[in-house]
Motif scaffolding. Structure first.
Motif, PDB file in Angstrom:
ATOM      1  N   THR A 186       0.852  -1.202   0.000  1.00 34.06           N
ATOM      2  CA  THR A 186       0.000   0.000   0.000  1.00 34.06           C
ATOM      3  C   THR A 186       0.886   1.250   0.000  1.00 34.06           C
ATOM      4  O   THR A 186       2.050   1.210   0.433  1.00 34.06           O
ATOM      5  CB  THR A 186      -0.898   0.065   1.257  1.00 34.06           C
ATOM      6  OG1 THR A 186      -0.044   0.226   2.405  1.00 34.06           O
ATOM      7  CG2 THR A 186      -1.747  -1.205   1.420  1.00 34.06           C
ATOM      8  N   ALA A 188       0.373   3.738   1.943  1.00 34.63           N
ATOM      9  CA  ALA A 188       0.595   4.076   3.359  1.00 34.63           C
ATOM     10  C   ALA A 188       1.835   3.361   3.890  1.00 34.63           C
ATOM     11  O   ALA A 188       2.661   3.959   4.603  1.00 34.63           O
ATOM     12  CB  ALA A 188      -0.643   3.710   4.181  1.00 34.63           C
ATOM     13  N   ASP A 189       2.004   2.084   3.525  1.00 36.10           N
ATOM     14  CA  ASP A 189       3.192   1.332   3.969  1.00 36.10           C
ATOM     15  C   ASP A 189       4.473   1.923   3.376  1.00 36.10           C
ATOM     16  O   ASP A 189       5.516   1.958   4.027  1.00 36.10           O
ATOM     17  CB  ASP A 189       3.103  -0.138   3.533  1.00 36.10           C
ATOM     18  CG  ASP A 189       2.079  -0.908   4.348  1.00 36.10           C
ATOM     19  OD1 ASP A 189       1.683  -0.405   5.412  1.00 36.10           O
ATOM     20  OD2 ASP A 189       1.677  -1.999   3.906  1.00 36.10           O
ATOM     21  N   ARG A 192       5.340   5.442   5.174  1.00 38.16           N
ATOM     22  CA  ARG A 192       5.392   5.552   6.645  1.00 38.16           C
ATOM     23  C   ARG A 192       6.812   5.897   7.099  1.00 38.16           C
ATOM     24  O   ARG A 192       7.762   5.187   6.771  1.00 38.16           O
ATOM     25  CB  ARG A 192       4.931   4.240   7.285  1.00 38.16           C
ATOM     26  CG  ARG A 192       4.835   4.298   8.800  1.00 38.16           C
ATOM     27  CD  ARG A 192       4.183   3.056   9.376  1.00 38.16           C
ATOM     28  NE  ARG A 192       2.815   2.889   8.885  1.00 38.16           N
ATOM     29  CZ  ARG A 192       2.388   1.878   8.120  1.00 38.16           C
ATOM     30  NH1 ARG A 192       3.214   0.908   7.787  1.00 38.16           N
ATOM     31  NH2 ARG A 192       1.144   1.826   7.703  1.00 38.16           N
ATOM     32  N   CYS A 209      -2.323  10.325   0.815  1.00 41.33           N
ATOM     33  CA  CYS A 209      -3.080  11.145   1.777  1.00 41.33           C
ATOM     34  C   CYS A 209      -2.145  11.707   2.846  1.00 41.33           C
ATOM     35  O   CYS A 209      -1.211  11.026   3.292  1.00 41.33           O
ATOM     36  CB  CYS A 209      -4.137  10.301   2.480  1.00 41.33           C
ATOM     37  SG  CYS A 209      -5.383   9.680   1.365  1.00 41.33           S
ATOM     38  N   GLN A 211      -2.464  12.096   5.958  1.00 43.32           N
ATOM     39  CA  GLN A 211      -2.346  11.437   7.278  1.00 43.32           C
ATOM     40  C   GLN A 211      -1.281  10.352   7.310  1.00 43.32           C
ATOM     41  O   GLN A 211      -0.861   9.926   8.375  1.00 43.32           O
ATOM     42  CB  GLN A 211      -3.707  10.880   7.749  1.00 43.32           C
ATOM     43  CG  GLN A 211      -4.186   9.635   7.068  1.00 43.32           C
ATOM     44  CD  GLN A 211      -5.468   9.899   6.246  1.00 43.32           C
ATOM     45  OE1 GLN A 211      -5.654  10.990   5.725  1.00 43.32           O
ATOM     46  NE2 GLN A 211      -6.331   8.915   6.149  1.00 43.32           N
ATOM     47  N   TRP A 212      -0.822   9.876   6.134  1.00 43.27           N
ATOM     48  CA  TRP A 212       0.208   8.835   6.109  1.00 43.27           C
ATOM     49  C   TRP A 212       1.622   9.419   6.180  1.00 43.27           C
ATOM     50  O   TRP A 212       2.599   8.675   6.315  1.00 43.27           O
ATOM     51  CB  TRP A 212       0.102   8.008   4.818  1.00 43.27           C
ATOM     52  CG  TRP A 212      -1.231   7.375   4.621  1.00 43.27           C
ATOM     53  CD1 TRP A 212      -2.083   6.929   5.590  1.00 43.27           C
ATOM     54  CD2 TRP A 212      -1.878   7.113   3.366  1.00 43.27           C
ATOM     55  NE1 TRP A 212      -3.214   6.406   5.024  1.00 43.27           N
ATOM     56  CE2 TRP A 212      -3.121   6.496   3.663  1.00 43.27           C
ATOM     57  CE3 TRP A 212      -1.535   7.315   2.026  1.00 43.27           C
ATOM     58  CZ2 TRP A 212      -4.008   6.109   2.664  1.00 43.27           C
ATOM     59  CZ3 TRP A 212      -2.413   6.924   1.037  1.00 43.27           C
ATOM     60  CH2 TRP A 212      -3.639   6.331   1.353  1.00 43.27           C
TER      61      TRP A 212
END
Ligand code: NDP
Length: 326
Positions: A186, A188-189, A192, A209, A211-212
């Motif tokens: 993903t 997000a991963d 991070r 996004c 927030q990530w």
């Protein structure tokens, strides 16, 4: 009249990334100082979502002018063509003779990544070295080259929508650079705790996004180079110190900027300025280690012209390329 033709492999051999970054520094400063003529690009649309892009420009130093012509076509299954097939035509400025015809795919891959490296050098934290690449195409290849030149990389993660293409990229480019590239399932991963992020996809709607993202990250947002496309969400734009290659291009063609403006989360003053002004020392880049900095790349003609001019000088010295007499 002599015209020199340079193929993609010759472009790669003549202009290493580190040298191209310095050529781009000079060109972007010149553009920000107004020592260039850069009309907005024009795009002719044909049936079947096929387009012809035309990017003319003039550069005062080194004085030259010309145009990049590229076809932008939907990818045919199983055909590995470049996303930007075409030519850069370089003219000398004294008599107006065309002096070089250069493979546009290679110039585009090289100069785009070189300006991202310039921006990264100016905006990223000094200790940044945890890179997330989003996308696994031509620009991902050249951006990995460019990021390696600008910062020592501690870690490289990759996300692409097609897992098998991501794995192939990681194996091939990891071997080429002698480093491990981690494939993430993903976005997000992949991002991070990253402190460098390059978005180099052809996505039309945001894949990333806010927030990530961690405080302190620097983003090069490159793939969304038309008004209809945005790779990062408006919250990321609003949160970032926002720098651009060219202000006029961004207010007309910058998809993320236009969406954030329409959503009312930023105003027109959100564009802090051009990367050429930061390179010139006129505009502060990062103010603190926790700032999120974003360089929005759309691509401008002087990048192609300055690269073409440098390539021609080097090709003449080295006797490289095919010379055609008209
Ligand atoms: P490639 O076709 O080589 O690679 C495109 C990459 O984007 C592939 O990984 C592709 O995945 C991925 N992709 C396509 N659609 C989506 C989607 N909807 N969501 C997520 N990923 C997607 O193109 P390039 O690397 O040459 O160019 C990448 C982008 O950069 C293009 O949009 C191009 O127009 C832009 N660009 C910008 C420049 C600038 O100056 N700012 C200059 C040159 C290019 P898959 O393999 O699955 O199709």
């Amino acid at each position: 009249m002599a015209l020199r033709i340079l193929r993609g492999a010759e472009v790669r051999a003549l202009l290493p990334m580190a040298d191209c970054i310095e050529v781009m520094r000079h060109a972007m400063v010149a553009a920000s100082e107004g020592r260039a003529v850069i009309p907005l690009r024009s795009v002719m649309t044909m049936p079947g979502e096929r387009r012809l892009g035309s990017m003319p420009g003039y550069l005062a130093d080194p004085e030259c002018f010309g145009v990049k012509l590229v076809s932008l076509m939907p990818r045919q299954p199983g055909v590995a063509h470049s996303s930007h097939l075409g030519v850069v035509v370089l003219f000398e400025a004294r008599h107006g003779q065309p002096v070089a015809l250069i493979d546009a795919a290679e110039v585009t891959a090289l100069r785009t990544a070189a300006v991202s490296a310039l921006a990264t050098g100016l905006l990223a934290r000094a200790d940044a070295g945890d890179l997330a690449l989003l996308g696994a195409g031509e620009q991902a290849v050249s951006h990995l080259d460019a990021m390696r030149v600008t910062r020592p990389l501690r870690r490289v993660r990759l996300w692409a929508r097609d897992a098998s293409r991501a794995a192939a990229f990681a194996a091939r480019e990891g071997a080429r650079h002698g480093l491990r590239i981690e494939v993430c399932a993903t976005v997000a991963d992949a991002v991070r705790n990253a402190d460098l992020v390059c978005t180099v996809t052809a996505a039309r709607d945001p894949i990333l996004c806010s927030q990530w993202l961690s405080p302190g990250v620097h983003l090069n947002v490159v793939g969304s180079s038309i008004a209809a496309a945005a790779e990062v969400d408006s919250a990321t734009v609003a949160r970032a110190r926002f720098f651009v290659d060219r202000r006029e291009s961004t207010v007309n063609e910058g998809g993320e900027y236009l969406r954030a403006l329409a959503a009312g989360v930023i105003g027109p003053d959100h564009i802090l300025g051009e990367i050429g002004a930061v390179a010139r020392g006129d505009l502060p880049g990062r103010l603190s280690d926790s700032d999120v900095t974003l360089y929005k790349s759309l691509g401008i003609a002087v990048q192609d012209l300055a690269s073409a001019h440098e390539l021609l000088q080097r090709a003449e010295r080295a006797g490289v390329g095919q010379v055609v007499e008209f």
